[in-house]
Design an enzyme around this catalytic site. Sequence first.
Site, PDB file in Angstrom:
ATOM      1  N   ILE A   1       9.398   3.497   3.111  1.00 40.34           N
ATOM      2  CA  ILE A   1       9.156   2.971   1.761  1.00 40.34           C
ATOM      3  C   ILE A   1       7.659   3.049   1.449  1.00 40.34           C
ATOM      4  O   ILE A   1       6.838   3.204   2.356  1.00 40.34           O
ATOM      5  CB  ILE A   1       9.612   1.497   1.620  1.00 40.34           C
ATOM      6  CG1 ILE A   1       8.872   0.590   2.637  1.00 40.34           C
ATOM      7  CG2 ILE A   1      11.110   1.375   1.765  1.00 40.34           C
ATOM      8  CD1 ILE A   1       9.069  -0.902   2.388  1.00 40.34           C
TER       9      ILE A   1
ATOM     10  N   ASP B   1       2.497   0.759  -2.794  1.00 45.72           N
ATOM     11  CA  ASP B   1       1.104   1.149  -2.976  1.00 45.72           C
ATOM     12  C   ASP B   1       0.305   0.128  -3.783  1.00 45.72           C
ATOM     13  O   ASP B   1       0.775  -0.405  -4.787  1.00 45.72           O
ATOM     14  CB  ASP B   1       1.017   2.501  -3.714  1.00 45.72           C
ATOM     15  CG  ASP B   1       1.570   3.666  -2.898  1.00 45.72           C
ATOM     16  OD1 ASP B   1       1.944   3.448  -1.731  1.00 45.72           O
ATOM     17  OD2 ASP B   1       1.611   4.786  -3.432  1.00 45.72           O
TER      18      ASP B   1
ATOM     19  N   GLN C   1      -3.045   3.157  -0.176  1.00 47.00           N
ATOM     20  CA  GLN C   1      -1.964   3.139   0.819  1.00 47.00           C
ATOM     21  C   GLN C   1      -2.450   2.652   2.194  1.00 47.00           C
ATOM     22  O   GLN C   1      -2.124   3.254   3.218  1.00 47.00           O
ATOM     23  CB  GLN C   1      -1.362   4.543   0.978  1.00 47.00           C
ATOM     24  CG  GLN C   1      -0.487   4.976  -0.188  1.00 47.00           C
ATOM     25  CD  GLN C   1       0.423   6.127   0.199  1.00 47.00           C
ATOM     26  OE1 GLN C   1      -0.038   7.137   0.715  1.00 47.00           O
ATOM     27  NE2 GLN C   1       1.721   5.969  -0.021  1.00 47.00           N
TER      28      GLN C   1
ATOM     29  N   TYR D   1       0.741   1.956   4.207  1.00 46.00           N
ATOM     30  CA  TYR D   1       1.514   3.176   4.513  1.00 46.00           C
ATOM     31  C   TYR D   1       0.739   4.088   5.468  1.00 46.00           C
ATOM     32  O   TYR D   1       1.287   4.611   6.436  1.00 46.00           O
ATOM     33  CB  TYR D   1       1.799   3.885   3.189  1.00 46.00           C
ATOM     34  CG  TYR D   1       2.740   5.055   3.233  1.00 46.00           C
ATOM     35  CD1 TYR D   1       4.117   4.871   3.075  1.00 46.00           C
ATOM     36  CD2 TYR D   1       2.271   6.358   3.373  1.00 46.00           C
ATOM     37  CE1 TYR D   1       4.982   5.960   3.071  1.00 46.00           C
ATOM     38  CE2 TYR D   1       3.132   7.451   3.370  1.00 46.00           C
ATOM     39  CZ  TYR D   1       4.480   7.242   3.214  1.00 46.00           C
ATOM     40  OH  TYR D   1       5.333   8.323   3.208  1.00 46.00           O
TER      41      TYR D   1
HETATM   42  N1  CAA Z   1     -10.244   7.950  -4.805  1.00 41.88           N
HETATM   43  C1  CAA Z   1     -11.181   7.201  -5.407  1.00 41.88           C
HETATM   44  N2  CAA Z   1     -10.911   6.394  -6.435  1.00 41.88           N
HETATM   45  C2  CAA Z   1      -9.660   6.338  -6.879  1.00 41.88           C
HETATM   46  C3  CAA Z   1      -8.626   7.096  -6.290  1.00 41.88           C
HETATM   47  C4  CAA Z   1      -8.972   7.931  -5.230  1.00 41.88           C
HETATM   48  N3  CAA Z   1      -8.055   8.707  -4.618  1.00 41.88           N
HETATM   49  N4  CAA Z   1      -7.471   6.831  -6.941  1.00 41.88           N
HETATM   50  C5  CAA Z   1      -7.780   5.938  -7.906  1.00 41.88           C
HETATM   51  N5  CAA Z   1      -9.089   5.657  -7.877  1.00 41.88           N
HETATM   52  C6  CAA Z   1      -9.848   4.773  -8.732  1.00 41.88           C
HETATM   53  C7  CAA Z   1      -9.516   4.998 -10.191  1.00 41.88           C
HETATM   54  O1  CAA Z   1     -10.275   6.059 -10.699  1.00 41.88           O
HETATM   55  C8  CAA Z   1      -9.899   3.680 -10.815  1.00 41.88           C
HETATM   56  O2  CAA Z   1     -11.303   3.609 -10.955  1.00 41.88           O
HETATM   57  P1  CAA Z   1     -11.990   2.713 -12.086  1.00 41.88           P
HETATM   58  O3  CAA Z   1     -11.567   1.307 -11.806  1.00 41.88           O
HETATM   59  O4  CAA Z   1     -13.432   2.951 -11.869  1.00 41.88           O
HETATM   60  O5  CAA Z   1     -11.467   3.257 -13.384  1.00 41.88           O
HETATM   61  C9  CAA Z   1      -9.504   2.710  -9.744  1.00 41.88           C
HETATM   62  O6  CAA Z   1      -9.447   3.436  -8.513  1.00 41.88           O
HETATM   63  C10 CAA Z   1      -8.110   2.185  -9.995  1.00 41.88           C
HETATM   64  O7  CAA Z   1      -8.095   1.010  -9.349  1.00 41.88           O
HETATM   65  P2  CAA Z   1      -7.060  -0.100  -9.762  1.00 41.88           P
HETATM   66  O8  CAA Z   1      -7.448  -1.324  -9.034  1.00 41.88           O
HETATM   67  O9  CAA Z   1      -6.920  -0.181 -11.242  1.00 41.88           O
HETATM   68  O10 CAA Z   1      -5.773   0.493  -9.135  1.00 41.88           O
HETATM   69  P3  CAA Z   1      -4.299   0.399  -9.647  1.00 41.88           P
HETATM   70  O11 CAA Z   1      -3.821  -0.987  -9.555  1.00 41.88           O
HETATM   71  O12 CAA Z   1      -4.186   1.122 -10.928  1.00 41.88           O
HETATM   72  O13 CAA Z   1      -3.524   1.185  -8.496  1.00 41.88           O
HETATM   73  C11 CAA Z   1      -2.906   3.082  -7.223  1.00 41.88           C
HETATM   74  C12 CAA Z   1      -3.936   2.418  -8.136  1.00 41.88           C
HETATM   75  C13 CAA Z   1      -1.611   2.280  -7.068  1.00 41.88           C
HETATM   76  C14 CAA Z   1      -3.465   3.269  -5.843  1.00 41.88           C
HETATM   77  C15 CAA Z   1      -2.597   4.395  -7.899  1.00 41.88           C
HETATM   78  O14 CAA Z   1      -3.808   5.113  -8.041  1.00 41.88           O
HETATM   79  C16 CAA Z   1      -1.659   5.263  -7.119  1.00 41.88           C
HETATM   80  O15 CAA Z   1      -0.450   5.094  -7.197  1.00 41.88           O
HETATM   81  N6  CAA Z   1      -2.195   6.225  -6.398  1.00 41.88           N
HETATM   82  C17 CAA Z   1      -1.391   7.175  -5.647  1.00 41.88           C
HETATM   83  C18 CAA Z   1      -1.199   6.704  -4.252  1.00 41.88           C
HETATM   84  C19 CAA Z   1      -0.426   7.757  -3.529  1.00 41.88           C
HETATM   85  O16 CAA Z   1      -0.841   8.900  -3.409  1.00 41.88           O
HETATM   86  N7  CAA Z   1       0.749   7.406  -3.018  1.00 41.88           N
HETATM   87  C20 CAA Z   1       1.553   8.350  -2.348  1.00 41.88           C
HETATM   88  C21 CAA Z   1       2.988   8.040  -2.642  1.00 41.88           C
HETATM   89  S1  CAA Z   1       4.064   9.339  -2.073  1.00 41.88           S
HETATM   90  C22 CAA Z   1       4.044   9.184  -0.415  1.00 41.88           C
HETATM   91  O17 CAA Z   1       3.528   8.259   0.144  1.00 41.88           O
HETATM   92  C23 CAA Z   1       4.745  10.248   0.349  1.00 41.88           C
HETATM   93  C24 CAA Z   1       3.875  10.857   1.342  1.00 41.88           C
HETATM   94  O18 CAA Z   1       4.054  10.619   2.524  1.00 41.88           O
HETATM   95  C25 CAA Z   1       2.810  11.799   0.920  1.00 41.88           C
END
Ligand code: CAA
Length: 247
Positions: free
Chosen positions: A92, A95, A151, A154
């Site tokens: 699961i 995130d 993550q 995760y």
């Molecule tokens: N690196 C640096 N900064 C990042 C970033 C990254 N990779 N991703 C987001 N940010 C920054 C944003 O630009 C934003 O910056 P500002 O505040 O300056 O605008 C800030 O982080 C966002 O922070 P928030 O506190 O507002 O975050 P949020 O509550 O909106 O949540 C998150 C963000 C849930 C992590 C969302 O970005 C997300 O879902 N990211 C993807 C995570 C991911 O890749 N998950 C994989 C799922 S699939 C899987 O897991 C299968 C597998 O095995 C590959």
Amino acid sequence: MSKRIALVTGANGGLGESMCKALHDQGRQVIGTYLPGQEEAATAWQQAMQEAGYTIEMRAVDVADFNDCQRLLTEIESEVGPIDVLVNNAGITRDAPLKKMAAEQWQAVIQTNLNSMFNMTQPIFAAMCERGFGRIVNISSLNGEKGQFGQANYSAAKAGIYGFTKAIAQEGARKGVTVNAVSPGYIDTPMVRQVPEKVLDSIVQGIPVGRLGQPEEIARAVAFLTADDAGFITGTNMSVNGGQYMA
Ligand code: CAA
């Protein structure tokens, strides 16, 4: 010789279905697991698979619960037969950036993605070793290899899988039991489609192959590692990520 029995956790999930098909195509008798409470979805999935020519028996288990895993594994071994191939696939996501991550989000992911490895493997490992044959594949992740913003839970669980895999690979090595990890990158599944569109677009831009992976491309690695003649491949990790991370 009767068919070897293969057990796939999270069988009706995004990656599980393709794994079940690949193992079935390889001549395994495939048993899948689903989360208790999802009987209706599991039955519908099983029927669809049957219509497509795949006979997959489905059984409920909560992989996060050791006692429930022990119950399931005892039942399968007494009602169907010994499990020769185990794919620890169920997982699961919960995130959130660490500053917003609740203890429940941390614990749920560690429990389901990491403790499940112990829960599903420990009860059958000794018997596999005694029989002199076993194939175990633990599904980790690209994000266990490289870490991923949002993550911490995760990435920690998936990284932990490598230690578990390498430790028990040594324990099974002289007994014909191989243990390996497969680390999918971003694959076109419901789990990945939950990632906000803008974030996912930028992730895909960083994949050298230029697209999301397909579940069949993970199943191919699982089938390879669980083949009868894969006995010299153990304790390794196969990254299947379109070149997104080259360790
Ligand atoms: N690196 C640096 N900064 C990042 C970033 C990254 N990779 N991703 C987001 N940010 C920054 C944003 O630009 C934003 O910056 P500002 O505040 O300056 O605008 C800030 O982080 C966002 O922070 P928030 O506190 O507002 O975050 P949020 O509550 O909106 O949540 C998150 C963000 C849930 C992590 C969302 O970005 C997300 O879902 N990211 C993807 C995570 C991911 O890749 N998950 C994989 C799922 S699939 C899987 O897991 C299968 C597998 O095995 C590959």
